[in-house]
Design a protein around this motif. Structure first.
Motif, short mmCIF file in Angstrom:
data_model
loop_
_atom_site.label_atom_id
_atom_site.label_comp_id
_atom_site.label_asym_id
_atom_site.label_seq_id
_atom_site.Cartn_x
_atom_site.Cartn_y
_atom_site.Cartn_z
N PHE A 1 0.83 -1.20 0.00
CA PHE A 1 0.00 0.00 0.00
C PHE A 1 0.87 1.26 0.00
O PHE A 1 0.62 2.21 -0.74
N ALA A 2 1.88 1.25 0.88
CA ALA A 2 2.77 2.41 0.97
C ALA A 2 3.53 2.61 -0.34
O ALA A 2 3.69 3.74 -0.82
N LEU A 3 4.01 1.52 -0.92
CA LEU A 3 4.74 1.60 -2.19
C LEU A 3 3.85 2.17 -3.30
O LEU A 3 4.28 3.01 -4.09
N PHE A 4 2.60 1.73 -3.33
CA PHE A 4 1.66 2.23 -4.33
C PHE A 4 1.40 3.72 -4.12
O PHE A 4 1.42 4.51 -5.07
N GLY A 5 1.16 4.11 -2.85
CA GLY A 5 0.87 5.52 -2.56
C GLY A 5 2.02 6.44 -2.93
O GLY A 5 1.82 7.49 -3.56
N ILE A 6 3.24 6.05 -2.56
CA ILE A 6 4.40 6.88 -2.86
C ILE A 6 4.66 6.92 -4.37
O ILE A 6 4.98 7.98 -4.94
N SER A 7 4.51 5.77 -5.03
CA SER A 7 4.73 5.72 -6.49
C SER A 7 3.75 6.64 -7.21
O SER A 7 4.14 7.41 -8.10
N MET A 8 2.49 6.60 -6.84
CA MET A 8 1.49 7.44 -7.49
C MET A 8 1.73 8.92 -7.18
O MET A 8 1.52 9.79 -8.04
N ALA A 9 2.21 9.20 -5.95
CA ALA A 9 2.51 10.58 -5.60
C ALA A 9 3.66 11.13 -6.46
O ALA A 9 3.65 12.28 -6.88
N VAL A 10 4.66 10.28 -6.72
CA VAL A 10 5.79 10.69 -7.55
C VAL A 10 5.36 10.85 -9.01
O VAL A 10 5.71 11.83 -9.68
N ILE A 11 4.57 9.89 -9.50
CA ILE A 11 4.15 9.92 -10.91
C ILE A 11 3.24 11.11 -11.21
O ILE A 11 3.41 11.82 -12.22
N THR A 12 2.27 11.35 -10.32
CA THR A 12 1.28 12.40 -10.56
C THR A 12 1.67 13.76 -9.98
O THR A 12 1.10 14.78 -10.36
N GLY A 13 2.61 13.75 -9.05
CA GLY A 13 2.95 15.00 -8.37
C GLY A 13 1.90 15.42 -7.36
O GLY A 13 1.91 16.54 -6.86
#
Length: 307
Positions: A168-180
């Motif tokens: 979950f954390a990996l997904f959240g951080i990845s999406m935050a980086v990708i989308t800003g």
């Protein structure tokens, strides 16, 4: 206890790394995961303390011993630490969703998360190895619900929850980086919190059942009944009741039918033989009470406790 020590070692190292990653990145998902690991470490410490305290010798105040303290400490784990970690993560996640912030150095978070996945995977492997020794052909969920040992269910669910939480954390951080968009990071933290609360509720129900007092497993009850019935001088088992005084200690209470013309000495020999037979099939410490009686169908029906 091997699984407990393995989980404690893994979680302490992971917690420190996650806190460092949170300080460097400001990620709510990393903070939630750090709190998660601290909660898990506290869990293992409580389980170890409970195990040690349960080994105290019987005394006048606790004549059946302290074995059920292991259930008490496991219940505290499920209620206090899991819920504290879960509710904090939910709060942190919703706060980050309402007030999103950009991550400063996500590379550190990714490195820590992947390292944590490896350590938690090792901890889960150890727990599964220990569980496989006693679960037989039963599935993992059925084993968790059947076992009378409180530590393994807690550790298994902790480790499974930790791995899912890391995803979950990996997904959240990845999406935050990708989308800003920092709200994805908050969503990851909230998902970790929701996961912990679900695990806490499930464990609370399981541990409360153990605290209330669970009988021996069905196959063990059958083995005990058969052993008593096969004892010379026992014409039938009128009723049998079992209760776990702790994970490794069983209380067995039974009423047996003997011949009406049996002498006191003969009855004593039958009782002693029944106790020996019970201990031969029960692979744990046992407290045994055997009551002899003359079988009467009508009296037996009213005397037998309800199923």
């Amino acid at each position: 206890m091997k699984a407990v020590f393995a989980a404690l070692a893994a979680n302490l190292g992971v917690a420190i790394a996650k806190f460092v990653a949170f300080v460097l990145t400001g990620s709510s998902s990393m903070l939630s995961e750090a709190i998660h690991s601290v909660a898990d470490s506290g869990n293992q410490v409580l389980l170890l303390v409970g195990n040690k305290r349960s080994r105290r010798k019987r005394d006048e105040e606790h004549q059946f011993g302290y074995g059920r303290l292991r259930y008490v400490y496991a219940f505290i784990v499920s209620i206090v630490l899991f819920l504290v970690g879960g509710l904090f993560s939910l709060y942190e996640g919703f706060h980050k969703i309402q007030h999103p912030e950009e991550l400063s150095d996500p590379t550190v978070a990714f490195v820590v998360l992947f390292a944590a996945l490896g350590l938690e995977g090792f901890s889960l492997r150890t727990a599964l190895k220990e569980a496989n020794r006693s679960r037989g052909k039963h599935g993992l969920l059925r084993f968790v619900r059947r076992t009378r040992q409180p530590e393994l269910p807690v550790i298994l669910l902790e480790d499974i929850g930790a791995l899912i939480g890391l995803m979950f954390a990996l997904f959240g951080i990845s999406m935050a980086v990708i989308t800003g968009d920092g709200r994805w990071d908050g969503l990851g933290a909230a998902a970790v919190g929701a996961l912990l609360v679900v695990i806490a509720v499930f464990l609370a129900f399981e541990m409360s059942s153990m605290l209330t007092g669970e009988s021996a497993l069905p196959e063990d009850q059958i083995a005990v009944r058969n052993a008593i019935a096969a004892t010379a001088g026992v014409s039938r088992v009128i009723h049998l009741r079992t209760l776990h005084l702790g994970p490794d200690e069983l209380l067995v209470g039974t009423k047996i039918a003997v011949a009406p013309n049996s002498s006191g000495a003969e009855i004593a020999d039958i009782i002693n033989a029944a106790e020996v037979a019970i201990r031969a099939v029960v692979k744990m410490d046992s407290v045994i009470f055997v009551e002899p009686d003359i079988f009467d169908p009508q009296r037996a029906a009213s005397d037998t406790p309800p199923e």
